[in-house]
Motif scaffolding. Structure first.
Motif: not given
Lengths: 217, 217
Positions: A58-59, A83, A86, A149, A151-152, A155-156, A159
């Motif tokens: 999910a992340e 990426l 963002a 922001l 938690p987002i 996730t970035l 990656r």
DNA sequence: CCGCCCGCAATTTGATCATATTATGACGCT
DNA sequence: AGCGTCATAATATGATCAAATTGCGGGCGG
């Protein structure tokens, strides 16, 4: 009561274990992640492992490989462009928000982390550098008190992890320079915009290294 | 039974079910979501429900309520500010990317969705409006072929869902106007920047309604 | 006669369930 | 009101079922 604080649930432990492996480049892009492998590795049952994997997919830290299998996602130039877009939008914003709330003690903590980071660079300790760099950015961002922001951004970074692995194999730590000093000075001066700019420049350097390395001009 | 052979897995079904409820305002902020309640509701066992809940919490659609309970997150002004910031950064970008790839057939599809949306407005069908509005934005964004920004945007919409419910109870559908026509015209003209601007204006209207409603000037 | 390809079976892996264990919150008792 | 006990809900396990990949063997073509 106390035991709940001292004993995180099994799925949380498994989650952190895989997450750290991805974040610090212990897993390579395309590598398969199997439930049973983690069951054997972590010594827990299937359910907690399944939950950890579900959470990581999910992340975006793991990816469905079509037929109900998951693997570490491979990076493409298009994904990398998204990426960087963002991160370039969000992280300076977090730095700006953090700068408005940072106390003198917070800044001292960041200073200590950056010292440890530089020490890792001097020792040629790539893994240590990655850990401290992560810690620096996220203790800074954490000051922003953000629930959306932050938690987002996690996730970035997830990656990005597998990429750094590849790079750190080619370059050493001697080529690693950052803008953390600028950020800390901006924090001490209470200049939020300057802090945001320092972070923007800092992550832009990281982007440049990756782009150079993969020939993504 | 045999029909289960071709069907998506149970945890996916449960996930979509809760997700849609959150997205279209069937669950109110602060409402508790229990595993056993979903077990009873969906007629499946605990494992798929646990996975669905884990996934939704990772996406920010649900929130840990301290001691291993989850609920629909409550909105605060600070969170709302972050959400609007992120949406304002990302969604116009997605619209711009989509505009560069949209075929004539894609645009016809969007036209058809927008027609259905307007029909729902005329009927005073709030739920139908929300569904078609979501469909419009995400079929547009889907054209961008994004693997990073699109999932992030999904999580942002998930946090908006419970809000719209509250608003749609106060306002009716008659006050709902959008910039979808502008976006479609921009797509037809092949003008990506104009399309991005239309989407930016469209979502800004939504933000304004929420802000007005909650007194977040 | 040798090598390649297709299809079937065996093993591995994932998905689901029923059940035992544990923590939490509430109620009642002292 | 404080403390202990009970009920409830979540966590974790092992077993069972279904699916997919792998590997093997036979058939076909060169």
């Amino acid at each position: 009561m106390l035991s709940s604080l001292n004993n995180p649930p099994a799925h949380e432990i498994v989650y952190r274990q895989i997450r750290d492996k991805i974040l610090f480049g212990d897993l390579t892009p395309g590598q398969a992640v199997t439930i049973q492998g983690l069951v054997a590795e972590c010594g827990v049952s299937m359910t907690p492992v399944r939950e950890a994997i579900r959470r990581l997919t999910a992340e975006g830290a793991l990816e469905f490989q079509g037929n109900r299998r998951v693997c570490v996602p491979r990076m493409t130039e298009a994904r990398f462009a998204e990426l960087t877009f963002a991160r370039d939008m969000i992280e300076p914003k977090l730095a700006e928000m953090a700068a408005k709330k940072a106390s003198a003690q917070d800044i001292d903590t960041l200073r200590a982390i950056d010292d440890a980071l530089n020490a890792a660079i001097d020792l040629g300790d790539v893994k240590g550098y990655m850990r401290e760099n992560h810690r620096f950015h996220f203790t800074l961002y954490g000051l922003a008190g953000s629930n959306i922001l932050l938690p987002i951004t996690e996730t970035l970074w997830l990656r990005f992890g597998p990429l750094y692995r590849i790079i750190s194999g080619k370059y050493g730590t001697e080529s690693l320079i950052d803008r953390h000093d600028e950020a800390i000075h901006a924090l001490r001066a209470g200049n939020a915009t300057l802090c945001a700019d320092a972070i923007r420049a800092d992550i832009a350097q990281g982007f440049a290294i990756v782009r150079e390395n993969f020939g993504w001009a």
